[in-house]
Design a protein around this motif. Structure first.
Motif, PDB file in Angstrom:
ATOM      1  N   THR A   1       0.839  -1.200   0.000  1.00 29.15           N
ATOM      2  CA  THR A   1       0.000   0.000   0.000  1.00 29.15           C
ATOM      3  C   THR A   1       0.879   1.257   0.000  1.00 29.15           C
ATOM      4  OG1 THR A   1      -1.519  -1.255   1.349  1.00 29.15           O
ATOM      5  CG2 THR A   1      -1.931   1.078   1.259  1.00 29.15           C
ATOM      6  N   PHE A   2       1.872   1.257   0.916  1.00 26.07           N
ATOM      7  CA  PHE A   2       2.744   2.445   1.005  1.00 26.07           C
ATOM      8  C   PHE A   2       3.503   2.643  -0.316  1.00 26.07           C
ATOM      9  CE2 PHE A   2       3.359   0.986   5.672  1.00 26.07           C
ATOM     10  CZ  PHE A   2       2.107   1.452   6.008  1.00 26.07           C
ATOM     11  N   ALA A   3       4.033   1.529  -0.848  1.00 18.95           N
ATOM     12  CA  ALA A   3       4.861   1.631  -2.056  1.00 18.95           C
ATOM     13  C   ALA A   3       4.036   2.179  -3.222  1.00 18.95           C
ATOM     14  CB  ALA A   3       5.444   0.261  -2.403  1.00 18.95           C
ATOM     15  N   ALA A   4       2.801   1.721  -3.328  1.00 16.58           N
ATOM     16  CA  ALA A   4       1.961   2.148  -4.451  1.00 16.58           C
ATOM     17  C   ALA A   4       1.706   3.654  -4.389  1.00 16.58           C
ATOM     18  CB  ALA A   4       0.638   1.387  -4.422  1.00 16.58           C
ATOM     19  N   LEU A   5       1.439   4.170  -3.194  1.00 12.28           N
ATOM     20  CA  LEU A   5       1.161   5.605  -3.083  1.00 12.28           C
ATOM     21  C   LEU A   5       2.447   6.416  -3.283  1.00 12.28           C
ATOM     22  CD1 LEU A   5      -1.538   5.983  -0.291  1.00 12.28           C
ATOM     23  CD2 LEU A   5      -1.790   5.481  -2.698  1.00 12.28           C
ATOM     24  N   THR A   6       3.559   5.894  -2.763  1.00 12.07           N
ATOM     25  CA  THR A   6       4.842   6.597  -2.913  1.00 12.07           C
ATOM     26  C   THR A   6       5.172   6.774  -4.388  1.00 12.07           C
ATOM     27  OG1 THR A   6       5.563   5.535  -0.902  1.00 12.07           O
ATOM     28  CG2 THR A   6       7.300   6.520  -2.249  1.00 12.07           C
ATOM     29  N   LYS A   7       4.912   5.700  -5.168  1.00  9.45           N
ATOM     30  CA  LYS A   7       5.238   5.741  -6.594  1.00  9.45           C
ATOM     31  C   LYS A   7       4.534   6.918  -7.285  1.00  9.45           C
ATOM     32  CE  LYS A   7       5.198   2.459 -10.304  1.00  9.45           C
ATOM     33  NZ  LYS A   7       4.270   1.448 -10.738  1.00  9.45           N
ATOM     34  N   GLU A   8       3.361   7.255  -6.793  1.00 11.13           N
ATOM     35  CA  GLU A   8       2.606   8.375  -7.402  1.00 11.13           C
ATOM     36  C   GLU A   8       2.869   9.691  -6.676  1.00 11.13           C
ATOM     37  OE1 GLU A   8       0.829   8.143 -10.188  1.00 11.13           O
ATOM     38  OE2 GLU A   8       1.276   5.999 -10.297  1.00 11.13           O
ATOM     39  N   GLY A   9       3.802   9.676  -5.730  1.00  5.63           N
ATOM     40  CA  GLY A   9       4.143  10.915  -5.008  1.00  5.63           C
ATOM     41  C   GLY A   9       3.074  11.363  -4.020  1.00  5.63           C
ATOM     42  N   ILE A  10       2.256  10.405  -3.537  1.00  5.87           N
ATOM     43  CA  ILE A  10       1.218  10.781  -2.559  1.00  5.87           C
ATOM     44  C   ILE A  10       1.775  10.600  -1.145  1.00  5.87           C
ATOM     45  CG2 ILE A  10      -1.102  10.250  -1.680  1.00  5.87           C
ATOM     46  CD1 ILE A  10      -1.819   9.289  -4.506  1.00  5.87           C
ATOM     47  N   ASN A  11       1.786  11.685  -0.385  1.00  5.34           N
ATOM     48  CA  ASN A  11       2.340  11.630   0.964  1.00  5.34           C
ATOM     49  C   ASN A  11       1.319  11.044   1.945  1.00  5.34           C
ATOM     50  OD1 ASN A  11       4.280  12.088   2.904  1.00  5.34           O
ATOM     51  ND2 ASN A  11       3.464  14.126   3.413  1.00  5.34           N
ATOM     52  N   ILE A  12       1.798  10.192   2.849  1.00  6.76           N
ATOM     53  CA  ILE A  12       0.909   9.602   3.861  1.00  6.76           C
ATOM     54  C   ILE A  12       1.026  10.421   5.142  1.00  6.76           C
ATOM     55  CG2 ILE A  12       0.448   7.530   5.223  1.00  6.76           C
ATOM     56  CD1 ILE A  12       1.803   5.979   2.825  1.00  6.76           C
ATOM     57  N   LEU A  13      -0.114  10.930   5.627  1.00  6.80           N
ATOM     58  CA  LEU A  13      -0.087  11.805   6.804  1.00  6.80           C
ATOM     59  C   LEU A  13      -0.259  11.016   8.102  1.00  6.80           C
ATOM     60  CD1 LEU A  13      -2.490  14.543   5.340  1.00  6.80           C
ATOM     61  CD2 LEU A  13      -0.006  14.563   5.322  1.00  6.80           C
ATOM     62  N   MET A  14      -1.104   9.979   8.068  1.00  5.91           N
ATOM     63  CA  MET A  14      -1.317   9.135   9.258  1.00  5.91           C
ATOM     64  C   MET A  14      -1.636   7.725   8.799  1.00  5.91           C
ATOM     65  SD  MET A  14      -3.722  11.606  11.610  1.00  5.91           S
ATOM     66  CE  MET A  14      -3.795  10.751  13.166  1.00  5.91           C
ATOM     67  N   ILE A  15      -1.350   6.761   9.677  1.00  3.47           N
ATOM     68  CA  ILE A  15      -1.613   5.349   9.325  1.00  3.47           C
ATOM     69  C   ILE A  15      -2.334   4.710  10.498  1.00  3.47           C
ATOM     70  CG2 ILE A  15      -0.536   3.103   8.817  1.00  3.47           C
ATOM     71  CD1 ILE A  15       1.991   4.720   7.957  1.00  3.47           C
ATOM     72  N   SER A  16      -3.352   3.892  10.213  1.00  6.20           N
ATOM     73  CA  SER A  16      -3.894   3.058  11.297  1.00  6.20           C
ATOM     74  C   SER A  16      -4.250   1.697  10.720  1.00  6.20           C
ATOM     75  CB  SER A  16      -5.086   3.744  11.962  1.00  6.20           C
ATOM     76  OG  SER A  16      -6.286   3.233  11.487  1.00  6.20           O
ATOM     77  N   THR A  17      -4.127   0.670  11.550  1.00 11.58           N
ATOM     78  CA  THR A  17      -4.395  -0.682  11.039  1.00 11.58           C
ATOM     79  C   THR A  17      -5.297  -1.434  12.005  1.00 11.58           C
ATOM     80  OG1 THR A  17      -2.460  -1.552  12.169  1.00 11.58           O
ATOM     81  CG2 THR A  17      -2.169  -0.929   9.874  1.00 11.58           C
ATOM     82  N   SER A  18      -6.015  -2.410  11.484  1.00 17.12           N
ATOM     83  CA  SER A  18      -6.696  -3.396  12.330  1.00 17.12           C
ATOM     84  C   SER A  18      -6.365  -4.734  11.698  1.00 17.12           C
ATOM     85  CB  SER A  18      -8.201  -3.155  12.359  1.00 17.12           C
ATOM     86  OG  SER A  18      -8.789  -3.685  11.191  1.00 17.12           O
ATOM     87  N   GLU A  19      -6.929  -5.801  12.270  1.00 13.45           N
ATOM     88  CA  GLU A  19      -6.626  -7.139  11.775  1.00 13.45           C
ATOM     89  C   GLU A  19      -6.935  -7.286  10.283  1.00 13.45           C
ATOM     90  OE1 GLU A  19      -9.195 -10.013  13.403  1.00 13.45           O
ATOM     91  OE2 GLU A  19      -7.623 -11.518  13.630  1.00 13.45           O
TER      92      GLU A  19
END
Ligand code: ADP
Ligand code: ASP
Ligand code: MG
Length: 413
Positions: free
Chosen positions: A359-377
């Motif tokens: 997920t992170f790699a795909a957004l990085t490739k398009e230059g989209i910055n991630i501001l916050m991350i949260s996960t569940s199971e």
């Protein structure tokens, strides 16, 4: 007695022609069920128009009066539709929530269903073949009208299905099922034949407005099979049902997004016990729903706390934070409304690693910055700038092969 509950949304009841389509669906259903309970929403745009009126009349509309006002949208729909049914000779009548009653708590604007008088409903069903019930509304113990939150007619329908032991609850809308993502923003989205309650719950709570969150909670709790389908086609739609082992073969089943977000940061506050409670206690007391929370690593004994809330809660949240900040020693309260959430969801994530990284790699490739991350199971959620959200949905949809010819989830024979 075989009872079927069918719910029709705002676009399905918007005009006379569309209501006639709805009548065809109801008449068709009477060929394989003994009795039908039809739940209707307000006609498309009506609830928004009523809410706008309330805002024109009052700077801060009284919540109970607002519920009485907005619930009238559904009253109009059921009156009109019951007339149509009677015109074709059906034994039918309309029912407001208070006439059953569907009892709720008194949290106006966001009430929870406490009880449904199923004995009364069964006795109505002895006299009528079709009951036309107003969705979205309930009745507090003191008789005042409540509403269940935006999109709440889905919850009315599933709760009625649970109370009546309905074979299935059909949710008719303007798309022909639950898609891998919103088909209105991603042209390659694919309809799913089945989706697990857990996944649907995460999709709904992460912003997919196809089903109201509480309707999925009810369905899961009372094991009501829910079928999402279109009023305008004969497609069998999507069955929302119990998870089974085949569902785990697909590790991301859908992408959801939510633009209704705002971010608040309390800057440079002392990193001591009690700070988080001091920040979130007053918000919870005012009923503000906080979603993502991030606390930075402590530097020189100080930290930042950032959290997200629905956009309409920003004003009251900032007012509370202006009071809290000086008490706990925060130097600044910052906020940002140009943010949105995008989430990848799938029960298969439990057994597959690497989803987050992809997920992170795909957004990085398009230059989209991630501001916050949260996960569940079974979910990963990223907060990004709002202007990128539709692009991010399409990128993630593609990254996880949701539009490719992968094995879907056919209904077992
Ligand atoms: P109704 O008025 O019938 O309740 P809604 O507007 O509440 O209809 O919900 C239907 C809408 O949900 C669709 O038009 C679509 O834009 C949106 N939607 C969001 N996510 C999805 C999804 N994953 N699958 C299908 N529809 C979705
Ligand atoms: N009419 C209400 C709304 O627009 C409830 C619903 O449609 O489910 O939110
Ligand atoms: Mg809806």
């Amino acid at each position: 007695m075989k009872i079927l509950v069918q719910k029709f949304g705002g676009t399905s009841v918007a005009t006379l022609e569309r209501m006639q389509k709805v009548r065809e669906k109801v008449c068709g259903a009477l060929n394989h069920a003994d009795k039908i309970v039809v739940v209707l929403s307000a006609r498309d745009g009506e609830t928004n128009a009523l809410l706008r009126l309330a805002e024109q009349w009052s700077a801060s509309p009284d919540k109970a009066e607002c519920d009485l006002l907005v619930s009238t949208g559904e009253q109009v729909s059921i009156g009109l539709f019951a007339m149509l049914l009677k015109d074709c000779g059906l034994r039918a009548r309309s029912l407001l929530a208070g006439q059953i009653p569907i009892t709720t708590d008194d949290d106006f604007g966001c009430a929870r269903i406490l009880d449904i008088n199923s004995a009364a409903l069964l006795s109505f069903l002895n006299q009528y073949d079709v009951l036309v019930v107003a969705g979205f509304q309930g009745c507090a113990k003191d008789g005042r009208i409540t509403t269940l939150g935006r999109g709440g007619s889905d919850t009315s329908a599933v709760a009625l299905a649970a109370a009546l032991g309905s074979v299935e609850c059909e949710i008719y809308t303007d798309v022909d099922g639950v898609y891998t993502t919103d088909p209105n923003i991603c042209s390659t989205a694919r309809k799913m034949d089945r989706i697990a309650y857990n996944e649907m719950l995460e999709m709904a709570s992460m912003g997919a407005k196809i089903l109201h969150i509480r309707s999925v909670e009810f369905a899961q709790k009372y094991k009501v099979p829910v079928r999402v389908r279109s009023t305008f086609t004969d497609d069998p739609g999507t069955l929302v049902t119990q998870e089974d082992s085949t569902m785990e073969a697909v590790f991301v089943s859908g992408i959801a997004y939510d633009k209704d977000q705002a971010r608040v940061t309390l800057h440079h506050l002392p990193d001591v016990p009690g700070v988080a409670a001091a920040v979130f206690g007053p918000l919870s007391a005012k009923g503000v729903l906080v979603d993502m929370i991030v606390q930075n690593t402590s530097l020189d004994g100080h930290t930042d706390i950032t959290f997200t809330i629905p956009r309409k809660e920003l004003k009251p949240t900032l007012a509370i934070m202006q009071e809290v900040a000086p008490k706990i020693g925060a130097t600044e309260v910052l906020h940002d409304v140009n943010v949105a959430k995008v989430s990848a969801i799938g029960v298969g994530m439990r057994n597959h690693s690497g989803v987050a990284v992809r997920t992170f790699a795909a957004l990085t490739k398009e230059g989209i910055n991630i501001l916050m991350i949260s996960t569940s199971e079974i979910k990963i959620t990223l907060l990004i700038r709002e202007k990128y959200v539709e692009l991010a949905v399409r990128i993630l949809h593609d990254t996880f092969g949701l539009d490719a010819d992968r094995p879907n989830r056919p209904c077992p024979a």
